[in-house]
Design a protein around this motif. Structure first.
Motif, PDB file in Angstrom:
ATOM      1  N   VAL A  67       6.862 -31.108-110.837  1.00  0.00           N
ATOM      2  CA  VAL A  67       6.979 -30.329-109.780  1.00  0.00           C
ATOM      3  C   VAL A  67       5.638 -30.217-109.042  1.00  0.00           C
ATOM      4  O   VAL A  67       4.471 -29.765-109.536  1.00  0.00           O
ATOM      5  CB  VAL A  67       7.261 -28.665-110.022  1.00  0.00           C
TER       6      VAL A  67
ATOM      7  N   VAL B 152      12.283 -27.709-103.289  1.00  0.00           N
ATOM      8  CA  VAL B 152      11.427 -28.066-104.337  1.00  0.00           C
ATOM      9  C   VAL B 152      10.834 -29.683-104.077  1.00  0.00           C
ATOM     10  O   VAL B 152      11.820 -30.413-103.818  1.00  0.00           O
ATOM     11  CB  VAL B 152      12.344 -27.994-105.699  1.00  0.00           C
TER      12      VAL B 152
ATOM     13  N   PHE C   3       8.954 -32.711-105.712  1.00  0.00           N
ATOM     14  CA  PHE C   3       8.692 -33.043-107.055  1.00  0.00           C
ATOM     15  C   PHE C   3       8.357 -34.648-107.235  1.00  0.00           C
ATOM     16  O   PHE C   3       8.581 -35.290-106.256  1.00  0.00           O
ATOM     17  CB  PHE C   3       9.665 -32.766-108.204  1.00  0.00           C
TER      18      PHE C   3
ATOM     19  N   GLU D 139      12.209 -25.534-110.131  1.00  0.00           N
ATOM     20  CA  GLU D 139      11.635 -26.287-111.186  1.00  0.00           C
ATOM     21  C   GLU D 139      12.668 -27.743-111.415  1.00  0.00           C
ATOM     22  O   GLU D 139      13.754 -27.293-110.943  1.00  0.00           O
ATOM     23  CB  GLU D 139      11.508 -25.442-112.456  1.00  0.00           C
TER      24      GLU D 139
END
Length: 132
Positions: A55, A68, A70, A125
């Motif tokens: 992440v 998110v 990543f 996550e």
């Protein structure tokens, strides 16, 4: 039969009681070496997984979404993958989840995903990544 003749017959035709001491030691050493090889192979496969995700950051966009950001390192970059990302609330409960496809191609890819949540999240996550 006399005792001497009987002892001679037993000595001539009796079977040995098994492996010699040297053979048992050699067999034990071979077994330990084989077990060491198997454990080493499994350890090396687990130490260098073909797919890892990190992440880079997340942003709580609203009460019902989290972005998110990543990075996926695919050592077998000829195969596509799928990463599951999730959002958690203040109590650690999962409030959103999304499967993100990772296309085959480059070994390292940076991806973004917006997870819709059932309530306000405080974190995002990467839960898991699998080759498909």
């Amino acid at each position: 039969m006399t005792s001497e003749v009987q002892d001679e017959v037993v000595a001539r035709y009796a079977r040995s009681s098994g492996l010699t001491r040297r053979s048992r030691i050699a067999l034990g050493v071979a077994g330990v070496l084989a077990l060491t090889g198997v454990v080493s192979y499994i350890g090396l496969k687990q130490a260098a997984p073909p797919l890892t995700a990190t992440v880079l950051g997340y942003q709580v966009a609203s009460d019902h979404s989290v972005d998110v950001h990543f990075q996926v390192d695919n050592h077998d970059h000829g195969k596509p993958a799928t990463c599951t990302v999730r959002a958690r609330d203040y109590g650690g409960n999962e409030v959103g989840r999304l499967d993100v496809p990772v296309p085959a191609g480059r070994q390292t890819q940076v991806l973004s995903a917006t997870i819709r949540t059932s309530s306000r999240a405080i974190s995002g996550e990467v839960l898991d990544c699998q080759l498909t």
